[in-house]
Design a protein around this motif. Sequence first.
Motif, PDB file in Angstrom:
ATOM      1  N   LYS A 127      -6.678  -6.347   0.662  1.00 45.21           N
ATOM      2  CA  LYS A 127      -5.504  -6.250   1.476  1.00 45.21           C
ATOM      3  C   LYS A 127      -5.520  -4.568   1.598  1.00 45.21           C
ATOM      4  O   LYS A 127      -5.019  -4.143   2.783  1.00 45.21           O
ATOM      5  CB  LYS A 127      -4.412  -6.697   0.806  1.00 45.21           C
ATOM      6  N   LEU A 128      -5.733  -3.819   0.394  1.00 46.37           N
ATOM      7  CA  LEU A 128      -5.564  -2.513   0.755  1.00 46.37           C
ATOM      8  C   LEU A 128      -6.840  -1.897   1.693  1.00 46.37           C
ATOM      9  O   LEU A 128      -6.684  -0.932   2.438  1.00 46.37           O
ATOM     10  CB  LEU A 128      -5.877  -1.745  -0.951  1.00 46.37           C
ATOM     11  N   ILE A 129      -8.029  -2.602   1.478  1.00 46.11           N
ATOM     12  CA  ILE A 129      -9.149  -2.135   2.291  1.00 46.11           C
ATOM     13  C   ILE A 129      -8.708  -2.222   3.648  1.00 46.11           C
ATOM     14  O   ILE A 129      -8.793  -1.557   4.721  1.00 46.11           O
ATOM     15  CB  ILE A 129     -10.510  -2.829   1.974  1.00 46.11           C
ATOM     16  N   ARG A 130      -7.952  -3.546   4.072  1.00 45.46           N
ATOM     17  CA  ARG A 130      -7.550  -3.870   5.215  1.00 45.46           C
ATOM     18  C   ARG A 130      -6.498  -2.778   5.929  1.00 45.46           C
ATOM     19  O   ARG A 130      -6.763  -2.398   7.023  1.00 45.46           O
ATOM     20  CB  ARG A 130      -7.129  -5.364   5.577  1.00 45.46           C
ATOM     21  N   LEU A 131      -5.556  -2.568   5.056  1.00 46.03           N
ATOM     22  CA  LEU A 131      -4.759  -1.555   5.612  1.00 46.03           C
ATOM     23  C   LEU A 131      -5.189  -0.251   5.746  1.00 46.03           C
ATOM     24  O   LEU A 131      -4.771   0.609   6.753  1.00 46.03           O
ATOM     25  CB  LEU A 131      -3.723  -1.206   4.080  1.00 46.03           C
ATOM     26  N   MET A 132      -6.166   0.067   4.903  1.00 46.40           N
ATOM     27  CA  MET A 132      -6.633   1.638   5.065  1.00 46.40           C
ATOM     28  C   MET A 132      -7.637   1.421   6.548  1.00 46.40           C
ATOM     29  O   MET A 132      -7.754   2.563   7.107  1.00 46.40           O
ATOM     30  CB  MET A 132      -7.584   2.081   3.896  1.00 46.40           C
ATOM     31  N   ALA A 133      -8.267   0.307   6.715  1.00 46.22           N
ATOM     32  CA  ALA A 133      -9.059   0.299   8.031  1.00 46.22           C
ATOM     33  C   ALA A 133      -8.102   0.266   9.122  1.00 46.22           C
ATOM     34  O   ALA A 133      -8.492   0.503  10.319  1.00 46.22           O
ATOM     35  CB  ALA A 133      -9.669  -1.026   8.051  1.00 46.22           C
ATOM     36  N   ALA A 134      -7.075  -0.667   9.236  1.00 44.59           N
ATOM     37  CA  ALA A 134      -5.951  -0.469  10.211  1.00 44.59           C
ATOM     38  C   ALA A 134      -5.511   0.746  10.334  1.00 44.59           C
ATOM     39  O   ALA A 134      -5.366   1.267  11.701  1.00 44.59           O
ATOM     40  CB  ALA A 134      -4.857  -1.382   9.907  1.00 44.59           C
ATOM     41  N   ARG A 135      -5.283   1.661   9.363  1.00 50.72           N
ATOM     42  CA  ARG A 135      -4.820   3.019   9.690  1.00 50.72           C
ATOM     43  C   ARG A 135      -5.697   3.989  10.397  1.00 50.72           C
ATOM     44  O   ARG A 135      -5.508   4.730  11.258  1.00 50.72           O
ATOM     45  CB  ARG A 135      -4.339   3.829   8.294  1.00 50.72           C
ATOM     46  N   LEU A 136      -7.094   3.657   9.913  1.00 47.32           N
ATOM     47  CA  LEU A 136      -8.234   4.288  10.675  1.00 47.32           C
ATOM     48  C   LEU A 136      -8.307   3.953  12.135  1.00 47.32           C
ATOM     49  O   LEU A 136      -8.519   4.727  12.833  1.00 47.32           O
ATOM     50  CB  LEU A 136      -9.686   3.984   9.825  1.00 47.32           C
ATOM     51  N   PHE A 137      -8.196   2.589  12.322  1.00 51.76           N
ATOM     52  CA  PHE A 137      -8.331   2.299  13.675  1.00 51.76           C
ATOM     53  C   PHE A 137      -7.231   3.023  14.648  1.00 51.76           C
ATOM     54  O   PHE A 137      -7.367   3.389  15.875  1.00 51.76           O
ATOM     55  CB  PHE A 137      -8.090   0.660  14.009  1.00 51.76           C
ATOM     56  N   GLU A 138      -5.774   2.858  13.842  1.00 49.95           N
ATOM     57  CA  GLU A 138      -4.823   3.490  14.741  1.00 49.95           C
ATOM     58  C   GLU A 138      -4.864   4.958  15.120  1.00 49.95           C
ATOM     59  O   GLU A 138      -4.821   5.498  16.159  1.00 49.95           O
ATOM     60  CB  GLU A 138      -3.496   3.317  13.830  1.00 49.95           C
ATOM     61  N   ALA A 139      -5.575   5.603  14.099  1.00 49.42           N
ATOM     62  CA  ALA A 139      -5.759   6.947  14.140  1.00 49.42           C
ATOM     63  C   ALA A 139      -6.986   7.442  15.232  1.00 49.42           C
ATOM     64  O   ALA A 139      -6.739   8.136  15.932  1.00 49.42           O
ATOM     65  CB  ALA A 139      -6.562   7.718  12.739  1.00 49.42           C
ATOM     66  N   GLN A 140      -7.899   6.452  15.219  1.00 46.24           N
ATOM     67  CA  GLN A 140      -9.162   6.710  16.362  1.00 46.24           C
ATOM     68  C   GLN A 140      -8.297   6.248  17.676  1.00 46.24           C
ATOM     69  O   GLN A 140      -8.941   6.891  18.485  1.00 46.24           O
ATOM     70  CB  GLN A 140     -10.112   5.742  15.819  1.00 46.24           C
TER      71      GLN A 140
END
Length: 231
Positions: A127-140
């Motif tokens: 879940k934490l990995i997915r959360l961090m990936a979602a934040r990275l996607f939003e930033a990109q």
Amino acid sequence: MNYPSLVWHLKRTELFADLELAELERVAATTPYRSYQPGEVIYRMDDPADALYFVRSGLVKISKLFPNGKEAILGVIGQHDTFGELLLQPEERRPTQAEALERTTLIVLPRVELQKLLATKPELAMKLIRLMAARLFEAQSWTATVSAYSAPERVASLLYRLAREFGRPHNQGVELNLKLNQEDIARMVGATRETVSHSLGKLKQEGAIVRARTPIIVRMDALKQYIEQGK
């Protein structure tokens, strides 16, 4: 007593939504509340990355400061959201600064306690990995928006995104009562305050904004149409 309320708030975070009550109680025993006044810094760039934060109430601004004194605001974090994701190594340092935009209460999970949880709950780690990936996607995605859109389109896109997340229904549209001034908006869209002022005026002329001063009132359909048409 804050304790029952703390369990209640933890249950409403994305990261801990699936934990059982007994597990939440164990987490709550190690996660104190901390309160911050408007403008108070929660952590600075290069501070040790020693905790994960959950917003119980209030708003938090995440930004990056540059040697020339300029600030880029990367996002605004609201109730039940998480910030301060870290790589879980003792030597890790904060790449950003977090600051309270209004009176804010946070739930603080120390890194050591998070590591214990992740060791026993692999699904929580995912879940934490997915959360961090979602934040990275939003930033990109936002980086692409800043590169491809004109200043008025960037302002419109930002207001649309903020209104979807933090807006409240209003008889003229959606009210966005965030304590963000034109300088803050400029730091979020990569423009000057004067350019933001001009952009807000243009959006008002187009009918996408009803009120350009805080609390800003927007018309969501008109904002979306403005962004998609690329005026």
